[in-house]
Design an enzyme around this catalytic site. Structure first.
Site, PDB file in Angstrom:
ATOM      1  CE1 TYR A   1       3.285  -7.287  -1.703  1.00  0.00           C
ATOM      2  CE2 TYR A   1       3.153  -6.893   0.621  1.00  0.00           C
ATOM      3  CZ  TYR A   1       3.882  -7.476  -0.576  1.00  0.00           C
ATOM      4  OH  TYR A   1       5.019  -7.994  -0.403  1.00  0.00           O
TER       5      TYR A   1
ATOM      6  NE  ARG B   1      12.401  -2.477  22.458  1.00  0.00           N
ATOM      7  CZ  ARG B   1      11.660  -2.877  23.681  1.00  0.00           C
ATOM      8  NH1 ARG B   1      10.494  -2.832  23.598  1.00  0.00           N
ATOM      9  NH2 ARG B   1      12.401  -2.924  24.635  1.00  0.00           N
TER      10      ARG B   1
ATOM     11  CG  ASP C   1      -1.758  -0.299   0.668  1.00  0.00           C
ATOM     12  OD1 ASP C   1      -0.869   0.802   0.074  1.00  0.00           O
ATOM     13  OD2 ASP C   1      -1.184  -1.411   1.029  1.00  0.00           O
TER      14      ASP C   1
END
Length: 411
Positions: free
Chosen positions: A135, A81, A200
């Site tokens: 999006y 992690r 983006d």
């Protein structure tokens, strides 16, 4: 720039260790520079979730450093992690291609965006200024305030006036999903002042533009799309400076939005062919745009000045019949794969956005979005031609006829 030149436009060089290397070379070699010294050719896949450590005092010091700065721990890995060697190779490569200091990978594009919002929100900077269209799920995440954020929607000219003392982020997508609208990233970055701009770059990829060179501090990718390129991996990544990367790593560690090592391997492999895939698909897209713009069954075609393999078009007939009529092209969500995909945004990718907001952002009910793949252009056109023929024209309700224009939205 006309559409043909736009479709093949790419950055000629990427600077690494003071020496410029062509983008195509960097795509093949970044993240793999140490392999020959290890007697390896293909990068290894490290599937370990944990790693042995016999010096717990040193381990404690490394964990303390990570907790303080988010810097990648030096030495052997600690726990899956905190980071993974295979994933780190992809992160290194993507940062090189985007021209940033670092990159941090996540389990999906939405996990990546969520981490950015959480990292800024943890500093009390929960307000976001955003430009539509985005999006659909990004739009929903911001509008619904699911992570405690508050959003102000504006056009690019209104960004500076929309900023507040608690604004933590300005977000744009260029070319935008699904209308392919573009913004002047350099002008937007200037309007942001000291507030980080997140761009983006999923549709353009670093093959067509590198937002960090135009002032964006954060570059977001749904790596599921062009970076992976084969429709078989889900991932997200943020390219940024090392300071912000530290915050993102801490957020990823706390929330668990980690990328699986096998996905990291597939993404690194996908990057090696990214320039070739984008350029080839873009050349086909330019030809399909030309034919669609001249077709009397098509009302309007949208194609960005920057080029690329994404095409959007509005039809006079029933768009659902076009979706139902394709046979070679796959009617499916997502994009950026080696095969061509088509979908109806108002029904699927942007269904979660309020209908009025969709229409105001240019996402009309007759709009179709197509991700052009690597098939032969004649085969694709034959499939589109048959599908358009199956769609019955509307009666008197029409949209102004598409005419001319190369490398830009055709209106």
């Amino acid at each position: 720039m006309d559409s043909a030149s736009a479709s093949t436009h790419a950055y000629d060089g990427v600077r690494t260790l003071g020496t410029p290397r062509a983008l195509a070379t960097e795509a093949v070699h970044a993240g793999r520079d140490d392999l020959a010294r290890q007697g390896l050719h293909a990068p290894p896949i490290d599937l370990s979730t944990t790693y042995p450590s016999y010096d717990s005092r040193a381990e404690a010091a490394r964990i303390d450093t990570f907790a303080a700065t988010g810097a990648e721990p030096e030495g052997p890995p600690v726990y899956g992690r905190l980071g993974n060697p295979t994933v780190a190779r992809f992160e290194t490569a993507l940062a090189r291609l985007e021209g940033t200091e670092s990159a941090v990978a996540f389990a999906s594009g939405m996990a990546a965006l969520s981490a950015v919002l959480l990292a800024r929100g943890s500093l009390g900077l929960r307000h976001v200024v955003a430009v539509r269209p985005l999006y659909g799920c990004s739009d929903h995440l911001l509008t619904a305030g699911l992570l405690g954020s508050e959003v102000t929607w504006t056009d690019p000219a209104g960004i500076a006036d929309a900023l507040r003392p608690d604004t933590g982020l300005v977000m744009v997508e260029s070319p935008a999903n699904p209308t392919l609208a573009e913004v002047d990233l350099r002008a937007v970055a200037h309007a942001c002042g000291s507030v980080p701009l997140l761009a983006d770059n999923t549709f353009a990829t670093p093959v067509l533009q590198r937002p960090a060179e135009q002032g964006a501090r954060l570059v977001l990718h749904s790596a599921t799309k062009y970076l992976g390129g084969h429709g078989d991996v889900m991932a997200g990544v943020v390219a940024c400076d090392e300071e912000f990367a530290g915050r993102l790593r801490q957020t990823r560690f706390a929330t668990g939005g980690v990328l699986h090592p096998l996905a990291g391997y597939l993404l690194l492999r996908g990057l090696s062919t990214l320039p070739v895939r984008v350029r080839a698909a873009s050349a086909t897209a330019v030809e399909l745009v030309r034919r669609l713009a001249a077709d009397p069954r098509v009302a309007r075609v949208h194609y960005p000045r920057i080029g690329g393999a994404m095409v959007a078009f509005e039809v006079y007939g029933d768009p659902h019949e076009v979706i139902a009529g394709v046979r070679l092209i796959t009617p499916a969500v997502s994009l950026g794969s080696v095969d061509t995909l088509i979908q109806h945004p108002a029904s699927i990718s942007h269904r979660i956005v309020d209908a009025r907001d969709r229409r105001d952002a240019g996402v009309g009910d007759r709009l179709l979005r197509m991700s052009v793949g690597l098939e032969d252009v004649e085969d694709l056109w034959a499939d589109l031609d048959a599908a358009l023929g199956a769609a019955q024209p509307a009666s008197a309700e029409t949209v102004p006829r598409a005419r001319a224009g190369h490398g830009r939205t055709v209106v």
